[in-house]
Scaffold this motif. Structure first.
Motif, short mmCIF file in Angstrom:
data_model
loop_
_atom_site.label_atom_id
_atom_site.label_comp_id
_atom_site.label_asym_id
_atom_site.label_seq_id
_atom_site.Cartn_x
_atom_site.Cartn_y
_atom_site.Cartn_z
N ARG A 264 -14.84 -5.91 -12.12
CA ARG A 264 -14.68 -5.17 -10.88
C ARG A 264 -15.97 -4.42 -10.58
O ARG A 264 -16.72 -4.06 -11.49
CB ARG A 264 -13.53 -4.17 -10.98
CG ARG A 264 -12.15 -4.80 -11.15
CD ARG A 264 -11.06 -3.72 -11.09
NE ARG A 264 -9.74 -4.22 -11.40
CZ ARG A 264 -8.92 -4.79 -10.51
NH1 ARG A 264 -9.32 -4.93 -9.25
NH2 ARG A 264 -7.73 -5.22 -10.89
N ARG B 282 -7.77 -1.28 -14.29
CA ARG B 282 -8.64 -0.65 -13.29
C ARG B 282 -9.04 0.76 -13.72
O ARG B 282 -8.27 1.46 -14.38
CB ARG B 282 -7.90 -0.57 -11.95
CG ARG B 282 -8.71 0.03 -10.81
CD ARG B 282 -7.83 0.32 -9.61
NE ARG B 282 -7.26 -0.87 -9.04
CZ ARG B 282 -7.88 -1.67 -8.17
NH1 ARG B 282 -9.11 -1.38 -7.79
NH2 ARG B 282 -7.29 -2.74 -7.69
N TYR C 101 -10.73 3.30 -5.50
CA TYR C 101 -11.95 2.67 -4.98
C TYR C 101 -12.92 3.80 -4.61
O TYR C 101 -12.51 4.86 -4.15
CB TYR C 101 -11.67 1.82 -3.74
CG TYR C 101 -10.40 1.00 -3.81
CD1 TYR C 101 -10.43 -0.33 -4.23
CD2 TYR C 101 -9.17 1.57 -3.45
CE1 TYR C 101 -9.26 -1.07 -4.31
CE2 TYR C 101 -8.00 0.82 -3.53
CZ TYR C 101 -8.05 -0.48 -3.96
OH TYR C 101 -6.89 -1.22 -4.04
#
Length: 484
Positions: A277, A336, A446
């Protein structure tokens, strides 16, 4: 733009008086940041040796004192008790030995026996300008200076290119060993990390092989600034692959990515839970480093260079460039990383604002109702131009476009980038300093970091009815004292 000779770039700093006139020029720039760490003069890039030790955060950054140019690199030292207010300590590491005669390049720190040790790359060049990078170590003394070991821990391997740098050190309790990971490039142009180990911190280091990331055996052309840490029961691998283009990153060939997974020290293999990512989706984010010795084992603390190699910025005209990002608290959620502004940052709030005026130091709390929406920052008074943040609810995509700002730069690399979301846009926390913007989206799932250089006329913002925004004026928290 100034053309630098090699002699100018690699000049040795002998006295602070040599850069005092430059300091006076740099400090009055309208784009000097107020709550971000930045160079006292010249250029800063990678964060180095980031560590928590005896109640204090120590942070070093790569520094070239002479101007906005990559030349002879020093380590400049700043300290903080809360990761918000930073004080200058001065140069801690200077290129003053034969092993680092052309620069003290990046590295990391470790706490051992109540002492801080840093491991860095000594950038040596001979009379023919041939590079030989050494892995070196120094210990921080009570005066805040790094005292070098007389000799390097080891020399570069001859079966790889000269690109061997940025040592990351970790201690693995179950192995009773220290491991160093060195960013490297093979003779075939393949990116990798070289692994060394020792049961002693300062001696007997031996080469163990290459770090293998399962499924990514051929990836990138150089792995700069490798960083391996453990958060909770997960290992996190971060590095900056160079010399390659990646999806959604325009013409950029310098990136910062991460994997969540498990590190097998027996086979030197990192087994990722999923694909890589992007660590940050913005225009200007690189060389991220996790702090060592964080007391809470369920989180990390990270900081990065707000910039990219090979890019250029408007403050070069003022003979300075660069800053670091806000420190971020890092958590693992599934596969994540969650990134949040450091706890307590709200103490910089002066007052809540009203209207459309956008101060140069401001925090915006944005709530979205789930529909497509537009937010324009740094607009003119009539709401025109500025930096556009557009959310498309159908595709669950945020697009950040800076092409309508008056000061355009790095247009050939990218001026608009997308942030693909896995869910609807719910919220954004936006921090604006004199020449930067950082977005934390959906509680930190994010992030987007960018340099911006608004003119005096670009001091407003505008948005549609699908966004609810609270804004807070912020105060300064970084030291600008001229300490060398």
């Amino acid at each position: 733009m100034k053309e630098w000779t090699r002699e100018e770039r690699y000049r040795v700093l002998k006295s602070k008086d040599e850069i005092a006139p430059l300091y006076e020029i740099n400090k009055v720039s309208n784009y000097r940041q107020k709550f971000h760490v930045q160079p006292i003069t010249g250029l800063s890039n990678d964060p180095n040796g980031f560590i928590y030790h005896q109640g204090k955060w120590h942070l070093f950054y790569q520094w070239c004192p002479w101007g906005a140019v990559h030349g002879l690199k020093y380590w400049y030292h700043v300290v903080s008790k809360d990761l918000i207010h930073w004080e200058n300590e001065g140069v801690a590491l200077a290129p003053d030995t034969v092993f680092d005669n052309k620069g003290c390049y990046s590295g990391t720190g470790i706490s051992s026996h109540d002492q801080i040790y840093v491991f860095y790359t000594g950038n040596h060049r001979d009379e023919n300008w041939v590079r030989k990078p050494y892995t070196c170590v120094a210990k921080l003394n009570e005066e805040g200076k790094l005292i070098k070991k007389d000799t390097p821990l080891f020399a570069p391997r001859e079966d790889y290119t000269e690109h061997q740098r940025d040592p990351m050190i970790v201690y693995v309790e179950e192995k009773q060993k220290y491991f160093i990971f060195i960013g490297a490039r093979s003779n075939e142009g393949r990116g990798t990390a070289l692994v060394y180990s020792s049961s002693k911190l300062l001696d007997e280091w031996s080469f163990q092989g290459e770090l293998r990331v399962k499924g990514y055996e051929e990836f990138g052309g150089m792995w700069e600034c490798p960083c391996l840490t453990t958060i909770g029961d997960k290992d996190v691998l971060i590095f900056s692959p160079q010399y390659t283009k990646l999806p959604g990153r325009g013409e950029c060939t310098n990136h910062n990515i991460y994997f969540v997974g498990k590190m097998d020290y027996d086979t030197l293999t990192f087994i990722p839970d999923t694909h890589y990512r992007y660590l940050d989706y913005g225009f200007d984010f690189y060389a991220a480093q996790m702090a060592a010795n964080v007391e809470d084992k369920n989180k990390g603390v990270m900081i990065a260079w707000m910039g990219l190699p090979d890019n250029h910025y408007p403050t070069e005209e003022e003979q300075w460039e660069g800053s670091l990002t806000l420190p971020r608290e890092i958590f693992v959620e599934g596969d994540r990383l969650i990134q949040k502004p450091i706890a307590g940052f709200t103490k910089l709030r002066i007052k809540e604002l009203s209207g459309r005026v956008l101060p140069s130091l401001v925090e915006l709390e944005v709530k979205c109702d789930g529909h497509s929406s537009d937010l324009r920052l740094f607009t003119k008074k009539d709401g025109s131009d500025g930096l556009m943040i557009h959310y498309d609810s159908h595709y669950k995509m945020i697009t950040v476009d800076k092409s309508q700002l008056d000061k355009r730069f790095n247009e050939e690399v990218f001026e608009a980038l997308d942030i693909p979301l896995d869910e609807d846009l719910d919220s954004m926390s936006i921090f604006i300093d004199q020449s930067s913007i950082e977005l934390f989206i959906n509680d930190g799932k994010y992030t987007f970091t960018a340099h911006v250089y608004p003119t005096e006329e670009e001091s407003y913002f505008d948005h549609d009815e699908h966004l609810d925004i609270k804004s807070y004026e912020l105060c300064s928290s970084v030291d600008e004292d001229f300490i060398v």
